[in-house]
Design a protein around this motif. Structure first.
Motif, PDB file in Angstrom:
ATOM      1  N   ALA A   1      -1.901  -1.598  -3.945  1.00  0.00           N
ATOM      2  CA  ALA A   1      -2.998  -0.704  -3.582  1.00  0.00           C
ATOM      3  C   ALA A   1      -2.444   0.710  -3.466  1.00  0.00           C
ATOM      4  O   ALA A   1      -1.392   0.919  -2.875  1.00  0.00           O
ATOM      5  CB  ALA A   1      -3.626  -1.141  -2.264  1.00  0.00           C
ATOM      6  N   ALA A   2      -3.161   1.673  -4.054  1.00  0.00           N
ATOM      7  CA  ALA A   2      -2.706   3.065  -4.031  1.00  0.00           C
ATOM      8  C   ALA A   2      -3.163   3.790  -2.768  1.00  0.00           C
ATOM      9  O   ALA A   2      -2.649   4.848  -2.441  1.00  0.00           O
ATOM     10  CB  ALA A   2      -3.222   3.801  -5.265  1.00  0.00           C
TER      11      ALA A   2
ATOM     12  N   MET B   1       1.324  -7.422   4.935  1.00  0.00           N
ATOM     13  CA  MET B   1       0.951  -6.138   4.349  1.00  0.00           C
ATOM     14  C   MET B   1       2.073  -5.149   4.622  1.00  0.00           C
ATOM     15  O   MET B   1       2.530  -5.017   5.746  1.00  0.00           O
ATOM     16  CB  MET B   1      -0.349  -5.583   4.935  1.00  0.00           C
ATOM     17  CG  MET B   1      -0.717  -4.229   4.309  1.00  0.00           C
ATOM     18  SD  MET B   1      -2.303  -3.558   4.842  1.00  0.00           S
ATOM     19  CE  MET B   1      -1.836  -2.820   6.423  1.00  0.00           C
ATOM     20  N   MET B   2       2.521  -4.497   3.554  1.00  0.00           N
ATOM     21  CA  MET B   2       3.507  -3.432   3.689  1.00  0.00           C
ATOM     22  C   MET B   2       2.808  -2.134   3.317  1.00  0.00           C
ATOM     23  O   MET B   2       2.253  -2.021   2.223  1.00  0.00           O
ATOM     24  CB  MET B   2       4.685  -3.674   2.746  1.00  0.00           C
ATOM     25  CG  MET B   2       5.715  -2.583   2.805  1.00  0.00           C
ATOM     26  SD  MET B   2       7.134  -2.996   1.769  1.00  0.00           S
ATOM     27  CE  MET B   2       8.119  -1.520   2.043  1.00  0.00           C
ATOM     28  N   THR B   3       2.788  -1.183   4.235  1.00  0.00           N
ATOM     29  CA  THR B   3       2.075   0.058   3.961  1.00  0.00           C
ATOM     30  C   THR B   3       2.895   1.283   4.324  1.00  0.00           C
ATOM     31  O   THR B   3       3.664   1.267   5.284  1.00  0.00           O
ATOM     32  CB  THR B   3       0.719   0.104   4.713  1.00  0.00           C
ATOM     33  OG1 THR B   3       0.047   1.320   4.384  1.00  0.00           O
ATOM     34  CG2 THR B   3       0.889   0.011   6.223  1.00  0.00           C
TER      35      THR B   3
ATOM     36  N   VAL C   1       0.859  -1.186   0.000  1.00  0.00           N
ATOM     37  CA  VAL C   1       0.000   0.000   0.000  1.00  0.00           C
ATOM     38  C   VAL C   1       0.893   1.232   0.000  1.00  0.00           C
ATOM     39  O   VAL C   1       1.605   1.497   0.963  1.00  0.00           O
ATOM     40  CB  VAL C   1      -0.926   0.032   1.239  1.00  0.00           C
ATOM     41  CG1 VAL C   1      -1.978   1.130   1.090  1.00  0.00           C
ATOM     42  CG2 VAL C   1      -1.579  -1.327   1.468  1.00  0.00           C
ATOM     43  N   GLU C   2       0.884   1.957  -1.110  1.00  0.00           N
ATOM     44  CA  GLU C   2       1.774   3.118  -1.272  1.00  0.00           C
ATOM     45  C   GLU C   2       1.108   4.071  -2.251  1.00  0.00           C
ATOM     46  O   GLU C   2       0.761   3.670  -3.361  1.00  0.00           O
ATOM     47  CB  GLU C   2       3.136   2.642  -1.792  1.00  0.00           C
ATOM     48  CG  GLU C   2       4.084   3.720  -2.264  1.00  0.00           C
ATOM     49  CD  GLU C   2       4.479   4.711  -1.193  1.00  0.00           C
ATOM     50  OE1 GLU C   2       4.125   5.900  -1.340  1.00  0.00           O
ATOM     51  OE2 GLU C   2       5.140   4.306  -0.217  1.00  0.00           O
TER      52      GLU C   2
ATOM     53  N   ALA D   1      -5.772   3.279   1.196  1.00  0.00           N
ATOM     54  CA  ALA D   1      -6.363   2.378   2.184  1.00  0.00           C
ATOM     55  C   ALA D   1      -7.621   1.688   1.656  1.00  0.00           C
ATOM     56  O   ALA D   1      -7.858   0.517   1.943  1.00  0.00           O
ATOM     57  CB  ALA D   1      -6.676   3.156   3.466  1.00  0.00           C
ATOM     58  N   ASP D   2      -8.420   2.406   0.875  1.00  0.00           N
ATOM     59  CA  ASP D   2      -9.647   1.801   0.345  1.00  0.00           C
ATOM     60  C   ASP D   2      -9.335   0.601  -0.545  1.00  0.00           C
ATOM     61  O   ASP D   2      -9.964  -0.451  -0.428  1.00  0.00           O
ATOM     62  CB  ASP D   2     -10.472   2.836  -0.438  1.00  0.00           C
ATOM     63  CG  ASP D   2     -11.100   3.885   0.474  1.00  0.00           C
ATOM     64  OD1 ASP D   2     -11.244   3.617   1.690  1.00  0.00           O
ATOM     65  OD2 ASP D   2     -11.434   4.975  -0.025  1.00  0.00           O
ATOM     66  N   GLU D   3      -8.357   0.766  -1.439  1.00  0.00           N
ATOM     67  CA  GLU D   3      -7.969  -0.349  -2.310  1.00  0.00           C
ATOM     68  C   GLU D   3      -7.415  -1.508  -1.479  1.00  0.00           C
ATOM     69  O   GLU D   3      -7.701  -2.670  -1.756  1.00  0.00           O
ATOM     70  CB  GLU D   3      -6.898   0.094  -3.325  1.00  0.00           C
ATOM     71  CG  GLU D   3      -7.443   0.895  -4.478  1.00  0.00           C
ATOM     72  CD  GLU D   3      -6.371   1.208  -5.523  1.00  0.00           C
ATOM     73  OE1 GLU D   3      -5.360   0.474  -5.607  1.00  0.00           O
ATOM     74  OE2 GLU D   3      -6.551   2.189  -6.260  1.00  0.00           O
ATOM     75  N   ALA D   4      -6.638  -1.167  -0.461  1.00  0.00           N
ATOM     76  CA  ALA D   4      -6.061  -2.202   0.396  1.00  0.00           C
ATOM     77  C   ALA D   4      -7.158  -2.979   1.115  1.00  0.00           C
ATOM     78  O   ALA D   4      -7.129  -4.211   1.173  1.00  0.00           O
ATOM     79  CB  ALA D   4      -5.106  -1.574   1.407  1.00  0.00           C
TER      80      ALA D   4
END
Length: 117
Positions: free
Chosen positions: A34-35, A54-56, A10-11, A37-40
Motif C-alpha cells: 500500500a502506498a 502490518m508494517m507502516t 505501507v510505505e 493509508a487509504d490503500e492500506a
C-alpha cells in the motif's frame, strides 16, 4: 509446508516499499503493498484478506502511520503493527506495536518481523 504469514507494507516511497517487499518475499512472506493509508485501509477492510502483521512508515502523506494504526486496530484489534521510522527515539507506541529504526538491515527486519508473528 509452512503456512506463509501475510504482511501489509505501507510505505509512500516506492523504492523503499519495493526493497521491503523484496526482502519480505525472499523470507517467504506473502506481501500486500500500500502506498498510503487509504490503500492500506482498503486491504484491512477486506474481510477475505488475511493480514498477520502490518508494517507502516510513520511519516505517510495525509493520514500518518499512527493514525492509520489506530484505525486498523478498530477493524482488526489483534493485528501486530510494526512502525518503520527514521525518528524512532522517544516515541510512545501502544501495546502490540513496535518500531524499527530506519535505516534497518535485512537481518534486523527479519528478526523483528519473526519476533512479532
Amino acid at each position: 509446508m509452512a503456512i506463509t504469514s501475510t504482511i501489509l507494507v505501507v510505505e509512500d516511497d516506492a523504492i523503499v516499499r519495493m526493497l521491503i517487499v523484496d526482502v519480505l518475499e525472499e523470507l517467504e512472506f506473502s506481501v500486500i503493498e500500500a502506498a498510503d493509508a487509504d490503500e492500506a485501509l482498503t486491504a484491512v477492510k477486506n474481510t477475505n484478506q488475511v493480514i498477520d502483521l502490518m508494517m507502516t512508515d510513520v511519516g505517510l502523506p495525509g493520514m500518518d502511520g499512527k493514525q492509520l494504526a489506530t484505525q486498523v486496530r478498530e477493524l482488526r484489534p489483534t493485528v501486530p503493527i510494526l512502525f518503520a521510522s527514521g525518528y524512532a527515539e522517544g516515541v510512545d507506541f501502544p501495546a502490540g506495536m513496535q518500531v524499527i529504526a530506519k535505516p534497518f538491515s535485512i537481518d534486523q527486519l527479519r528478526d523483528k518481523v519473526k519476533s512479532m508473528l
